[in-house]
Design an enzyme around this catalytic site. Structure first.
Site: not given
Length: 451
Positions: A100, A332
């Site tokens: 992440d 992201d």
């Protein structure tokens, strides 16, 4: 537990380039000569992915309120191929974790954890859907407790993680650091996928989640204790030469019937992953945020939080009819979809054949799984980065009648105002290599050749 396959590939590191720090001072992207990036020193194969969590959107919207050298790790995918995973070893124990770039903590659920539903009522551990029994801190000979503090994340939809904090030896794809601060939550309300047991966060220390209190209800910005995320620790300890890591995410099959889909790209530390590239690349500055307003800002006291960049434009049939520039867009890997201004999403999804339809309950555009997706590209600092049409139609499971559903890869992210955070997620990242420089605070985007 279904663990992600971890493979190791060797590459030769080259000489690092010189970088100039460039602060963002305008709402328009400026062109920077693309950084020269050598092959990676460590490459982690990506082995999986799972659906973008609603909690990520909640966390972003809350912004306004405030081993051996030359290895690469492979990534894998899980849960309808919408979550990228890799293996992470902590204290000699190996788990599957989400990769992440939109968060900063490294955490693993602790063995013996307490599971709750979203109304905070106790449930069996299986309800939380982790992929293992959890990290056994007592079985690690290198684990050191961090006393009188707590790891604590709560989300607007009721999910939360809280518990102890410690320091341990952490390895990802052959890159090993010592005394890395990690969260070991033993209380969780979690909608897991049955595969991952934690998360490898790669963003800035500003949004780490350790607090100088053992009472989760008292965690606040006043007692926040920021710490170095995993990759920053690796660079400071000198176990990786260059201050950047790269992400190359492969798209999986449209319909996946297995719990994990192996070999879906790479997480590369210190350089570029082993994927084919073309010559289109650009290096752009990461934006800071105002601590007072939560808006992008270059003023004194502004902080780096996410990997936020300027988007010069989104280009698709009819895009000249709407304003498509935006200067508050996060890159992201933990988000499956692209989330763009509402007007852009509406105009783009109307160009599908047959056109996409907006579901009022979910707020998502649904498409025919055999639809023709319109062309779409993202312009960064004058360079065009096309998104393959195959990334614009995603498997969304089935309805109550067993009918297969698909959604658009480009979805509405809110009104185009200063406080709204938009996202370039996996749909965009399937088509580029993103190289994140934590020293110069720049992002280099390099177009991949078609695959």
């Amino acid at each position: 537990m279904v663990s992600a396959a971890l493979s190791v590939l060797s590459f030769v590191a080259a000489t690092t380039a010189e970088f100039t720090v460039v602060s963002h001072v305008s709402t328009a992207p400026r062109s920077i000569v693309p950084a020269v990036i050598p092959p990676a020193e460590f490459v982690v194969p990506i082995t999986g992915k799972s659906p973008r969590r609603q909690t990520k959107k909640d966390a972003l919207s809350a912004l306004r309120s405030h081993a051996s050298k030359n290895n690469t790790a492979v990534l894998a995918g899980a849960d309808l191929d919408q979550e990228y995973l890799t293996d992470i070893t902590i204290g000699g124990q190996t788990f599957t974790a989400i990769v992440d770039t939109g968060s900063s903590d490294t955490w693993l659920i602790k063995k013996g954890f307490n599971c709750f539903n979203l109304s905070s009522f106790p449930e069996p551990q299986a309800t939380c859907g982790f992929g293992s029994d959890g990290f056994d801190t007592k079985a690690s000979t290198t684990f050191q407790e961090f006393p009188n503090v707590s790891f604590n994340i709560s989300y607007g939809d009721g999910e939360f993680l809280s518990g102890p904090v410690g320091f341990d030896t952490v390895s990802v794809g052959g890159l090993t650091v010592t005394k890395q601060e990690v969260g070991t939550p033993d209380f969780a309300a979690w909608n897991g996928d049955g595969v991952n047991s934690g998360l490898l966060g790669l963003a800035y220390s500003t949004i780490t989640s350790v607090y100088n209190t053992t009472d989760p209800t008292k965690a606040s910005s006043a007692n926040h204790i920021p710490y170095d995320p995993f990759f920053v620790t690796a660079f400071k300890q000198g176990v990786v030469t260059n201050p950047y890591f790269s992400i190359a995410l492969d798209r999986g099959a449209l319909f996946v019937n297995t719990s994990t889909d192996p070999n879906l790209g790479y997480l590369a530390f210190g350089g570029m992953p082993p994927v084919a590239l073309d010559k289109t690349a650009v290096t752009v500055p990461i934006q800071k945020y105002s601590a007072k307003t939560g808006d992008p800002s270059s003023a004194a006291g502004a902080e780096y939080i996410y990997y936020t960049i300027d988007v010069e434009s989104y280009v698709f049939p009819g895009s000249t009819s709407v304003a498509t520039a935006n200067n508050n867009t996060i890159v992201d890997s933990g988000t499956t979809l692209n989330y763009v201004p509402d007007k852009v999403a509406k105009a783009y999804n109307a160009k599908f054949v047959p056109k996409a339809t907006l579901d009022s309950d979910s707020g998502l555009y649904f498409v025919n799984c055999n639809a023709t997706a319109p062309a779409f590209s993202v312009t960064l600092a004058g360079k065009s980065f096309p998104v393959d049409a195959r990334d614009q139609i995603l498997d969304a499971g089935t309805d109550d009648s067993g009918n297969v559903l698909c959604i658009s890869g480009t979805q509405p992210g809110g009104a185009d105002t200063a406080g709204t955070v938009f996202i370039l997620g996996d749909v965009f990242l399937h088509n580029v290599v993103g190289t994140f420089n934590v020293q110069t605070n720049e992002l280099t985007v390099t177009r991949r050749t078609k695959y």
